[in-house]
Design an enzyme around this catalytic site. Structure first.
Site, mmCIF file in Angstrom:
data_model
loop_
_atom_site.group_PDB
_atom_site.id
_atom_site.type_symbol
_atom_site.label_atom_id
_atom_site.label_comp_id
_atom_site.label_asym_id
_atom_site.label_seq_id
_atom_site.Cartn_x
_atom_site.Cartn_y
_atom_site.Cartn_z
ATOM 1 N N CYS A 18 0.854 -1.176 0.000
ATOM 2 C CA CYS A 18 0.000 0.000 0.000
ATOM 3 C C CYS A 18 0.896 1.233 0.000
ATOM 4 O O CYS A 18 2.093 1.138 0.256
ATOM 5 C CB CYS A 18 -0.889 0.012 1.230
ATOM 6 S SG CYS A 18 -2.264 1.182 1.092
ATOM 7 N N CYS A 37 -0.139 4.190 1.732
ATOM 8 C CA CYS A 37 -0.553 5.176 2.736
ATOM 9 C C CYS A 37 0.480 5.417 3.841
ATOM 10 O O CYS A 37 0.524 6.488 4.429
ATOM 11 C CB CYS A 37 -1.893 4.797 3.346
ATOM 12 S SG CYS A 37 -1.842 3.307 4.340
ATOM 13 N N CYS A 60 -3.790 6.140 0.001
ATOM 14 C CA CYS A 60 -3.286 4.846 -0.431
ATOM 15 C C CYS A 60 -2.761 4.845 -1.854
ATOM 16 O O CYS A 60 -2.435 3.805 -2.408
ATOM 17 C CB CYS A 60 -4.370 3.781 -0.274
ATOM 18 S SG CYS A 60 -4.885 3.615 1.445
ATOM 19 N N LYS A 115 -12.513 -4.846 1.812
ATOM 20 C CA LYS A 115 -11.965 -3.949 2.814
ATOM 21 C C LYS A 115 -12.905 -2.760 2.962
ATOM 22 O O LYS A 115 -13.103 -1.986 2.020
ATOM 23 C CB LYS A 115 -10.574 -3.469 2.396
ATOM 24 C CG LYS A 115 -9.968 -2.523 3.411
ATOM 25 C CD LYS A 115 -8.550 -2.166 3.075
ATOM 26 C CE LYS A 115 -7.989 -1.175 4.071
ATOM 27 N NZ LYS A 115 -6.617 -0.810 3.772
ATOM 28 N N ARG A 147 -3.853 3.703 12.496
ATOM 29 C CA ARG A 147 -3.348 4.885 11.798
ATOM 30 C C ARG A 147 -2.400 5.669 12.694
ATOM 31 O O ARG A 147 -1.469 6.313 12.217
ATOM 32 C CB ARG A 147 -4.503 5.722 11.277
ATOM 33 C CG ARG A 147 -5.198 4.981 10.130
ATOM 34 C CD ARG A 147 -6.343 5.725 9.552
ATOM 35 N NE ARG A 147 -7.007 4.897 8.531
ATOM 36 C CZ ARG A 147 -8.160 5.192 7.964
ATOM 37 N NH1 ARG A 147 -8.785 6.307 8.305
ATOM 38 N NH2 ARG A 147 -8.684 4.403 7.061
ATOM 39 N N GLU A 173 -16.350 -8.028 -5.396
ATOM 40 C CA GLU A 173 -14.928 -7.711 -5.194
ATOM 41 C C GLU A 173 -14.092 -8.994 -5.125
ATOM 42 O O GLU A 173 -13.017 -9.083 -5.714
ATOM 43 C CB GLU A 173 -14.728 -6.903 -3.899
ATOM 44 C CG GLU A 173 -15.323 -5.506 -3.931
ATOM 45 C CD GLU A 173 -14.458 -4.491 -4.669
ATOM 46 O OE1 GLU A 173 -13.370 -4.843 -5.142
ATOM 47 O OE2 GLU A 173 -14.895 -3.320 -4.781
ATOM 48 N N LYS A 224 -11.936 -7.466 5.919
ATOM 49 C CA LYS A 224 -11.377 -6.549 6.903
ATOM 50 C C LYS A 224 -12.314 -5.368 7.094
ATOM 51 O O LYS A 224 -12.730 -4.792 6.090
ATOM 52 C CB LYS A 224 -10.022 -6.079 6.387
ATOM 53 C CG LYS A 224 -9.339 -5.060 7.250
ATOM 54 C CD LYS A 224 -8.063 -4.641 6.615
ATOM 55 C CE LYS A 224 -7.584 -3.388 7.299
ATOM 56 N NZ LYS A 224 -6.670 -2.628 6.541
ATOM 57 N N SER A 231 -7.112 -3.150 14.390
ATOM 58 C CA SER A 231 -6.639 -2.454 15.590
ATOM 59 C C SER A 231 -7.761 -2.025 16.545
ATOM 60 O O SER A 231 -7.671 -2.223 17.752
ATOM 61 C CB SER A 231 -5.802 -1.246 15.183
ATOM 62 O OG SER A 231 -6.547 -0.374 14.351
ATOM 63 N N TYR A 279 -3.600 -8.797 16.431
ATOM 64 C CA TYR A 279 -2.599 -8.292 17.375
ATOM 65 C C TYR A 279 -2.545 -9.165 18.624
ATOM 66 O O TYR A 279 -1.703 -8.950 19.489
ATOM 67 C CB TYR A 279 -2.904 -6.819 17.715
ATOM 68 C CG TYR A 279 -2.944 -5.980 16.464
ATOM 69 C CD1 TYR A 279 -1.759 -5.569 15.855
ATOM 70 C CD2 TYR A 279 -4.149 -5.671 15.832
ATOM 71 C CE1 TYR A 279 -1.779 -4.851 14.662
ATOM 72 C CE2 TYR A 279 -4.178 -4.951 14.639
ATOM 73 C CZ TYR A 279 -2.999 -4.547 14.067
ATOM 74 O OH TYR A 279 -3.009 -3.854 12.880
HETATM 75 C C1 PBG Z 1 -3.575 0.188 4.745
HETATM 76 C C2 PBG Z 1 -3.915 -0.598 5.928
HETATM 77 C C3 PBG Z 1 -4.691 -0.172 7.014
HETATM 78 C C4 PBG Z 1 -4.753 -1.254 7.892
HETATM 79 C C5 PBG Z 1 -4.010 -2.287 7.342
HETATM 80 N N1 PBG Z 1 -3.515 -1.870 6.108
HETATM 81 C C6 PBG Z 1 -5.261 1.148 7.334
HETATM 82 C C7 PBG Z 1 -6.275 1.780 6.533
HETATM 83 O O1 PBG Z 1 -6.824 1.258 5.568
HETATM 84 O O2 PBG Z 1 -6.559 2.921 6.893
HETATM 85 C C8 PBG Z 1 -5.504 -1.237 9.183
HETATM 86 C C9 PBG Z 1 -5.248 -2.363 10.086
HETATM 87 C C10 PBG Z 1 -5.770 -2.169 11.457
HETATM 88 O O3 PBG Z 1 -6.562 -1.259 11.769
HETATM 89 O O4 PBG Z 1 -5.372 -2.970 12.298
HETATM 90 N N2 PBG Z 1 -2.240 0.041 4.394
#
Ligand code: PBG
Length: 331
Positions: free
Chosen positions: A120, A122, A130, A201, A211, A239, A254, A280, A319
């Protein structure tokens, strides 16, 4: 109708009997641990919003990977915080990039561990989006340039695999990225490297703590133009179908917990390995409540992970991977 006279309720009497008839089994083999790597030496900087998680320099990361391997965890997924960010996110595809250095170091010392990389932009772009940003002159707003971003993602994937990554996981949600990455990898002779696609996603509030951890909050706007609307379920099937057609080997849902129905739908529809990302925010809310003494973290975490497995996930990015590996061992 009434109940049949003989019901198998006796099978619930003892833990040993319950073990015999259990339908879902959560094991260490299901777990993938996300890890954050940053430049420097000897750094293990706590991430306040995600207790027990750290931004680590490469040397510390390697030691951590050894511990995880010792616990039997099959894979890690790496996220990088680069030395400096720019508009093009150039650290993402540089051979000297933070992720590339981390992969090389881990592969040298922790042989059994599968190294998955998040593909990615970002974490590497100064604006935190991204992909590559362009201005729509007519309509006067900024947006991600899908097709320009594809090229960069392909470069990033190849560079991760050249450094030794075992699986690449594109998480950007640009249209057509799986096919472009597949072609780029094949062209370099990496036909054997699987793609784990973040297929479904969602644009979710549950990414908040990540983030902070990855320092990737968008500088303007949000990610709704390229991530999925939480109101939609059938769209996830489209998708996933597209990603499989383009060459995805594993498809991902996700976040996990608010999307268990999506995991089940995909499982029932496609005969494909499914990964679920227990993100997270799902982790941090439990941590926070546990810190207050309101819930039992171990019990709730294992219940959450079991529910994700029961919904149909074959593997879980979480995690809790390290803690869960220990808990499951001492059960
Ligand atoms: C983007 C990415 C994100 C997460 C994993 N890969 C963040 C987003 O899309 O803003 C989030 C994972 C998490 O919240 O644990 N590279």
């Amino acid at each position: 109708m009434g109940f049949p006279k003989h019901r198998p309720r006796r099978l619930r009497q003892t833990e040993t009997m319950r073990r015999l008839v259990r339908e879902t089994r959560l094991t260490v083999d299901d777990l993938i641990m996300p890890l954050f790597v940053r430049p420097g030496k000897g750094i293990k900087q706590p991430i306040p919003s995600m207790p027990g998680n750290f931004q680590m320099s490469v040397d510390v990361l390697v030691e951590e990977a050894k511990v995880l391997q010792g616990l039997g965890i099959p894979g890690i997924i790496l996220f990088g915080i680069p030395e400096k960010k720019d508009e093009m996110g150039s650290d993402a595809y540089s051979d000297e990039g933070i992720i590339q250095k981390a992969i090389i170091a881990i592969k040298k010392e922790v042989k059994e561990m599968l190294v998955i990389t998040d593909v990615c932009m970002c974490e590497y772009t100064s604006h935190g989006h991204c992909g590559f940003i362009k201005r729509d002159e007519k309509r006067g707003h900024l947006d991600v340039d899908n097709d320009m971003t594809l090229e960069l993602l392909a470069k990033e994937s190849v560079s991760h695999v050249q450094a030794g990554a075992d699986i690449v996981a594109p998480s950007d949600m640009m249209d057509g990225r799986v096919g472009v990455i597949r072609d780029a990898l094949d062209e370099k002779g990496f036909e054997h490297i699987p793609i784990m696609a973040y297929s479904a996603k969602y644009a979710s509030g549950f990414y908040g703590p990540f983030r902070e951890a990855a320092e990737s909050t968008p500088g303007f706007g949000d990610r709704s133009s390229y991530q999925m609307d939480p109101h939609n379920a059938l769209e996830s099937l489209r998708e996933v179908a597209l990603d499989i057609e383009e060459g995805a080997d594993i498809v991902m849902v996700k976040p996990a917990l608010s999307y268990l129905d999506i995991i089940r739908m995909i499982k029932d529809r496609f005969n494909y390995p499914i990964a679920a990302y227990n993100v997270s925010g799902e982790f941090s809310i439990v941590k926070a409540a546990a810190e207050k003494g309101w819930i039992d973290e171990k019990r709730v975490a294992l219940e959450i992970l079991t529910s994700i497995k029961r919904a149909g996930a074959d593997m879980i990015l979480t995690y809790w991977a390290k803690d869960a590996a220990r808990w499951l061992k001492n059960k």
